[in-house]
Scaffold this motif. Structure first.
Motif, PDB file in Angstrom:
ATOM      1  N   SER A   1       1.607   6.443  -6.999  1.00  0.00           N
ATOM      2  CA  SER A   1       0.514   7.321  -7.417  1.00  0.00           C
ATOM      3  C   SER A   1       0.913   8.788  -7.314  1.00  0.00           C
ATOM      4  CB  SER A   1      -0.716   7.040  -6.557  1.00  0.00           C
ATOM      5  OG  SER A   1      -1.784   7.891  -6.903  1.00  0.00           O
ATOM      6  N   GLU A   2       1.603   9.134  -6.221  1.00  0.00           N
ATOM      7  CA  GLU A   2       2.064  10.518  -6.051  1.00  0.00           C
ATOM      8  C   GLU A   2       3.094  10.877  -7.117  1.00  0.00           C
ATOM      9  OE1 GLU A   2       3.485  10.698  -2.085  1.00  0.00           O
ATOM     10  OE2 GLU A   2       1.473  10.849  -1.180  1.00  0.00           O
ATOM     11  N   ASP A   3       4.031   9.962  -7.383  1.00  0.00           N
ATOM     12  CA  ASP A   3       5.046  10.222  -8.414  1.00  0.00           C
ATOM     13  C   ASP A   3       4.391  10.396  -9.779  1.00  0.00           C
ATOM     14  OD1 ASP A   3       6.952  10.004  -6.461  1.00  0.00           O
ATOM     15  OD2 ASP A   3       7.488   7.929  -6.950  1.00  0.00           O
ATOM     16  N   LYS A   4       3.402   9.588 -10.073  1.00  0.00           N
ATOM     17  CA  LYS A   4       2.696   9.693 -11.350  1.00  0.00           C
ATOM     18  C   LYS A   4       1.959  11.024 -11.447  1.00  0.00           C
ATOM     19  CE  LYS A   4      -0.606   7.242 -14.274  1.00  0.00           C
ATOM     20  NZ  LYS A   4      -1.516   6.053 -14.366  1.00  0.00           N
TER      21      LYS A   4
ATOM     22  N   ASN B   1       0.829  -1.212   0.000  1.00  0.00           N
ATOM     23  CA  ASN B   1       0.000   0.000   0.000  1.00  0.00           C
ATOM     24  C   ASN B   1       0.857   1.253   0.000  1.00  0.00           C
ATOM     25  OD1 ASN B   1      -2.395  -1.446  -0.017  1.00  0.00           O
ATOM     26  ND2 ASN B   1      -2.591  -1.452   2.212  1.00  0.00           N
ATOM     27  N   ARG B   2       1.934   1.213   0.774  1.00  0.00           N
ATOM     28  CA  ARG B   2       2.845   2.364   0.811  1.00  0.00           C
ATOM     29  C   ARG B   2       3.471   2.617  -0.557  1.00  0.00           C
ATOM     30  NH1 ARG B   2       8.026   3.604   1.052  1.00  0.00           N
ATOM     31  NH2 ARG B   2       8.629   1.399   0.875  1.00  0.00           N
ATOM     32  N   LEU B   3       3.903   1.539  -1.206  1.00  0.00           N
ATOM     33  CA  LEU B   3       4.507   1.674  -2.531  1.00  0.00           C
ATOM     34  C   LEU B   3       3.491   2.160  -3.559  1.00  0.00           C
ATOM     35  CD1 LEU B   3       6.718  -1.559  -2.622  1.00  0.00           C
ATOM     36  CD2 LEU B   3       7.468   0.805  -2.261  1.00  0.00           C
ATOM     37  N   ASN B   4       2.262   1.685  -3.462  1.00  0.00           N
ATOM     38  CA  ASN B   4       1.220   2.131  -4.396  1.00  0.00           C
ATOM     39  C   ASN B   4       0.927   3.618  -4.232  1.00  0.00           C
ATOM     40  OD1 ASN B   4       0.897  -0.417  -5.499  1.00  0.00           O
ATOM     41  ND2 ASN B   4      -0.702  -1.002  -4.051  1.00  0.00           N
TER      42      ASN B   4
END
Length: 209
Positions: A116-119, A109-112
């Motif tokens: 998402s923020e990077d995208k 979840n943290r990686l997702n």
């Protein structure tokens, strides 16, 4: 009284057997639901197993662990493989297994969220770059349009000056006094504007004579 309470709360033997068969069937077809969290899977699985154990079923650790691993969907396959290779499912408790799965779920979840923020940041940067490019292109088109209009304006003025100069030259070249007849005296070679001067010259000559 005790028998009455026993039948009231736990049912007769037939009711117990029917409930046991139902729970066994639920245990056999137990699967992780789409989008379900590991905590919810643990709650459902524990509920079924506890009821079966209360009805006399006995499970060993390895059997329960294998059942948990088999019920997970494809996205959990890498983690399941890692757990199976690194730990002995014979001695691992179901609580420990669910704890490892929940730990992995939190990390995913943290990686997702990070992806998402990077995208989102990349999309904003792309929009800004695209807007700048469009603005530069628009400014360039405006400058080209102004240059074309200014060029047309200069060309138009040059054409006017050229036409005027040719017209003046034509008028100058076309005018020749020898081609005109004076309507004052009827002679050629001069016009009426020059006629008074001619009269003055002739009168001077007469006086001199």
């Amino acid at each position: 009284m005790w028998d009455t309470l026993d039948v009231t709360h736990e049912g007769t033997n037939d009711v117990k057997m029917a409930r046991k068969h139902t729970l066994i069937q639920e245990y056999e077809v137990f699967r992780m639901l789409k989008g379900e969290l590991i905590a919810d899977v643990q709650n459902r699985f524990t509920h079924i197993v506890n009821h079966l154990m209360s009805l006399g079923n006995v499970f060993d650790k390895e059997e329960l662990n294998i059942k948990i691993i088999k019920c997970l969907d494809r996205s959990w396959q890498p983690k399941v493989t890692a757990i199976s290779k690194s730990r002995d499912l014979t001695y691992l408790t179901t609580t420990s297994l669910f704890g490892k799965l929940r730990e992995h779920e939190l990390e995913m979840n943290r990686l997702n969220i990070q992806e998402s923020e990077d995208k989102h940041v990349r999309n904003i940067a792309l929009k800004i770059a695209k807007h700048k490019n469009n603005q530069v292109s628009s400014d360039g088109e405006t400058l080209n349009l102004l240059s074309k209009k200014f060029g047309k304006f200069l060309k138009k003025n040059r054409d006017k000056d050229s036409n005027k100069e040719r017209s003046d030259n034509k008028k100058t070249s076309d005018f020749n006094a020898n081609n005109y007849t004076c309507y004052g005296c009827g002679e050629q070679g001069h016009i009426k504007v020059e006629y008074p001067n001619k009269e003055k010259k002739s009168s001077k000559k007469e006086k001199k004579a």
